[in-house]
Enzyme design. Sequence first.
Site, PDB file in Angstrom:
ATOM      1  N   ALA A  65       0.921  -1.099   0.158  1.00  0.00           N
ATOM      2  CA  ALA A  65       0.025  -0.036  -0.001  1.00  0.00           C
ATOM      3  C   ALA A  65       0.808   1.189   0.045  1.00  0.00           C
ATOM      4  CB  ALA A  65      -1.124  -0.081   1.161  1.00  0.00           C
ATOM      5  N   GLU A 112      -0.178  -9.605  -0.458  1.00  0.00           N
ATOM      6  CA  GLU A 112      -1.486  -9.918  -0.200  1.00  0.00           C
ATOM      7  C   GLU A 112      -2.321  -9.956  -1.365  1.00  0.00           C
ATOM      8  OE1 GLU A 112      -1.651  -6.659   2.808  1.00  0.00           O
ATOM      9  OE2 GLU A 112      -1.840  -8.199   4.286  1.00  0.00           O
ATOM     10  N   GLU A 132       5.525  -4.923   6.984  1.00  0.00           N
ATOM     11  CA  GLU A 132       4.743  -3.634   7.875  1.00  0.00           C
ATOM     12  C   GLU A 132       5.272  -3.511   9.107  1.00  0.00           C
ATOM     13  OE1 GLU A 132       3.536  -6.220   6.084  1.00  0.00           O
ATOM     14  OE2 GLU A 132       1.696  -5.742   4.693  1.00  0.00           O
TER      15      GLU A 132
HETATM   16  N1  DAK Z   1       4.511   3.391  -0.654  1.00  0.00           N
HETATM   17  C1  DAK Z   1       5.000   4.609  -1.266  1.00  0.00           C
HETATM   18  N2  DAK Z   1       6.069   4.612  -1.932  1.00  0.00           N
HETATM   19  C2  DAK Z   1       6.878   3.743  -2.062  1.00  0.00           C
HETATM   20  C3  DAK Z   1       6.530   2.160  -1.603  1.00  0.00           C
HETATM   21  C4  DAK Z   1       5.458   2.217  -0.790  1.00  0.00           C
HETATM   22  N3  DAK Z   1       4.829   0.825  -0.227  1.00  0.00           N
HETATM   23  N4  DAK Z   1       7.556   1.521  -1.992  1.00  0.00           N
HETATM   24  C5  DAK Z   1       8.503   2.155  -2.715  1.00  0.00           C
HETATM   25  N5  DAK Z   1       7.958   3.553  -2.586  1.00  0.00           N
HETATM   26  C6  DAK Z   1       8.754   4.703  -3.420  1.00  0.00           C
HETATM   27  C7  DAK Z   1       9.901   4.940  -2.541  1.00  0.00           C
HETATM   28  O1  DAK Z   1       9.426   5.809  -1.517  1.00  0.00           O
HETATM   29  C8  DAK Z   1      10.695   5.723  -3.638  1.00  0.00           C
HETATM   30  O2  DAK Z   1      10.085   6.769  -3.878  1.00  0.00           O
HETATM   31  P1  DAK Z   1      10.976   8.174  -4.128  1.00  0.00           P
HETATM   32  O3  DAK Z   1      12.014   8.376  -3.146  1.00  0.00           O
HETATM   33  O4  DAK Z   1      11.633   8.083  -5.211  1.00  0.00           O
HETATM   34  O5  DAK Z   1       9.974   9.198  -4.516  1.00  0.00           O
HETATM   35  C9  DAK Z   1      10.781   4.658  -4.909  1.00  0.00           C
HETATM   36  O6  DAK Z   1       9.288   4.223  -4.549  1.00  0.00           O
HETATM   37  C10 DAK Z   1      11.627   3.841  -5.099  1.00  0.00           C
HETATM   38  O7  DAK Z   1      11.762   3.046  -3.804  1.00  0.00           O
HETATM   39  P2  DAK Z   1      13.028   2.903  -2.972  1.00  0.00           P
HETATM   40  O8  DAK Z   1      14.088   4.036  -3.325  1.00  0.00           O
HETATM   41  O9  DAK Z   1      13.075   2.358  -1.599  1.00  0.00           O
HETATM   42  O10 DAK Z   1      13.895   1.489  -3.952  1.00  0.00           O
HETATM   43  P3  DAK Z   1      14.751   0.420  -3.352  1.00  0.00           P
HETATM   44  O11 DAK Z   1      14.900  -0.293  -4.748  1.00  0.00           O
HETATM   45  O12 DAK Z   1      15.843   1.051  -2.554  1.00  0.00           O
HETATM   46  O13 DAK Z   1      13.902  -0.393  -2.286  1.00  0.00           O
HETATM   47  C11 DAK Z   1      11.758  -1.626  -1.840  1.00  0.00           C
HETATM   48  C12 DAK Z   1      12.808  -1.075  -2.825  1.00  0.00           C
HETATM   49  C13 DAK Z   1      10.495  -2.130  -2.543  1.00  0.00           C
HETATM   50  C14 DAK Z   1      12.530  -2.584  -1.372  1.00  0.00           C
HETATM   51  C15 DAK Z   1      11.492  -0.519  -0.988  1.00  0.00           C
HETATM   52  O14 DAK Z   1      11.023   0.603  -1.727  1.00  0.00           O
HETATM   53  C16 DAK Z   1      10.561  -0.809   0.208  1.00  0.00           C
HETATM   54  O15 DAK Z   1      10.740  -1.417   1.260  1.00  0.00           O
HETATM   55  N6  DAK Z   1       9.321  -0.482  -0.086  1.00  0.00           N
HETATM   56  C17 DAK Z   1       8.299  -0.398   1.053  1.00  0.00           C
HETATM   57  C18 DAK Z   1       7.860  -1.733   1.474  1.00  0.00           C
HETATM   58  C19 DAK Z   1       6.705  -1.521   2.480  1.00  0.00           C
HETATM   59  O16 DAK Z   1       7.021  -1.435   3.528  1.00  0.00           O
HETATM   60  N7  DAK Z   1       5.482  -2.050   2.063  1.00  0.00           N
HETATM   61  C20 DAK Z   1       4.592  -2.338   3.264  1.00  0.00           C
HETATM   62  C21 DAK Z   1       3.707  -1.017   3.173  1.00  0.00           C
HETATM   63  S1  DAK Z   1       2.259  -1.334   4.139  1.00  0.00           S
HETATM   64  C22 DAK Z   1      -5.292  -3.043   3.922  1.00  0.00           C
HETATM   65  C23 DAK Z   1      -4.780  -3.072   2.640  1.00  0.00           C
HETATM   66  C24 DAK Z   1      -3.612  -3.226   2.556  1.00  0.00           C
HETATM   67  C25 DAK Z   1      -2.593  -2.915   3.552  1.00  0.00           C
HETATM   68  C26 DAK Z   1      -3.235  -2.823   4.906  1.00  0.00           C
HETATM   69  C27 DAK Z   1      -4.529  -2.591   5.080  1.00  0.00           C
HETATM   70  N8  DAK Z   1      -6.708  -3.124   4.204  1.00  0.00           N
HETATM   71  C28 DAK Z   1      -7.510  -3.547   3.252  1.00  0.00           C
HETATM   72  C29 DAK Z   1      -7.362  -2.916   5.590  1.00  0.00           C
HETATM   73  C30 DAK Z   1      -1.205  -2.762   3.180  1.00  0.00           C
HETATM   74  C31 DAK Z   1      -0.256  -2.261   4.038  1.00  0.00           C
HETATM   75  C32 DAK Z   1       0.977  -2.207   3.327  1.00  0.00           C
HETATM   76  O17 DAK Z   1       1.382  -2.570   2.210  1.00  0.00           O
END
Ligand code: DAK
Length: 258
Positions: A65, A112, A132
């Site tokens: 997300a 998911e 997360e």
């Molecule tokens: N959200 C927003 N931006 C994101 C992002 C994300 N999840 N993942 C990556 N980006 C953005 C980065 O901020 C960066 O943006 P700029 O700085 O260029 O503006 C760009 O994408 C490139 O990312 P990185 O610079 O970080 O690239 P790397 O190759 O170094 O790393 C990575 C890639 C995928 C390992 C890293 O970006 C990463 O760890 N991303 C976040 C992963 C994460 O924490 N995901 C979980 C998010 S929470 C629900 C439904 C769904 C959910 C919850 C509830 N309901 C139905 C109730 C879901 C929740 C989640 O998914």
Amino acid sequence: MSYEHIVTTTRGPVGIITLNRPDAMNALCADLIDQLCISIDEFENDQSIRSVVLTGGNKIFAAGADVKEMQDKGFIDVYLADFITKGWERVASCRKPIIAAVSGYALGGGCELAMMCDFILADESAKFGQPEITIGAIPGAGGTQRLARAIGKSKTMEMCLTGRMMDVQEAERSGLVSRIIPSGDLLSEAVKTAETIASMSLPIAILAKESVNRAFETSLAEGLLFERRAFHSTFATRDQKEGMSAFVAKRKPKFKDC
Ligand code: DAK
């Protein structure tokens, strides 16, 4: 129809949905999820489409997300709005068979989303995770539930408690991924698999899908009863007559979806 954050195409009877926010690692913002829902509605309503492939392209599936969209929200905001619930289960409720084709990261909501599909094909670059906890949250769209059912408690706990990612070999060994496809061939193999499904009787494929899904919703006895009744109901179709007589006559069946 054209969309901002996804691309839809068709190959014969197969509808292909490609997540398309490359600058944000295909982060699943609210608009993307809305567009995904509309595209699934479209493919469900299009009688020429018989199966669907959901992919993120050949670099990344989805990094979850959109963290930037949700970082400042408070409990009351997310609770009262039932935040990001709307639309998220649309993939799981798709009646037509839907395959996830995963390259690169499938993290958080990305993992998911892939698990909401009927099965996952992945290439050698795929990485799955529920990170997360590393951003002070827990999975919210099935990561603690569907993942535990797919790969068991121990690995799910470890992934949800540490944020550790699984590479594709581990994901395939653990039952999360049905098959590993050589990089470069993923989409064509996913489409080929979707075409195989599309060549079956659609009502029978839906019955099969509903029966497998019962395994995750009910007791074994109830699930077996559901399966048996669904099996019985295939005998009410012409496609069962066609399928069995084609087998006996050693010819290819011509299913008519009735
Ligand atoms: N959200 C927003 N931006 C994101 C992002 C994300 N999840 N993942 C990556 N980006 C953005 C980065 O901020 C960066 O943006 P700029 O700085 O260029 O503006 C760009 O994408 C490139 O990312 P990185 O610079 O970080 O690239 P790397 O190759 O170094 O790393 C990575 C890639 C995928 C390992 C890293 O970006 C990463 O760890 N991303 C976040 C992963 C994460 O924490 N995901 C979980 C998010 S929470 C629900 C439904 C769904 C959910 C919850 C509830 N309901 C139905 C109730 C879901 C929740 C989640 O998914």
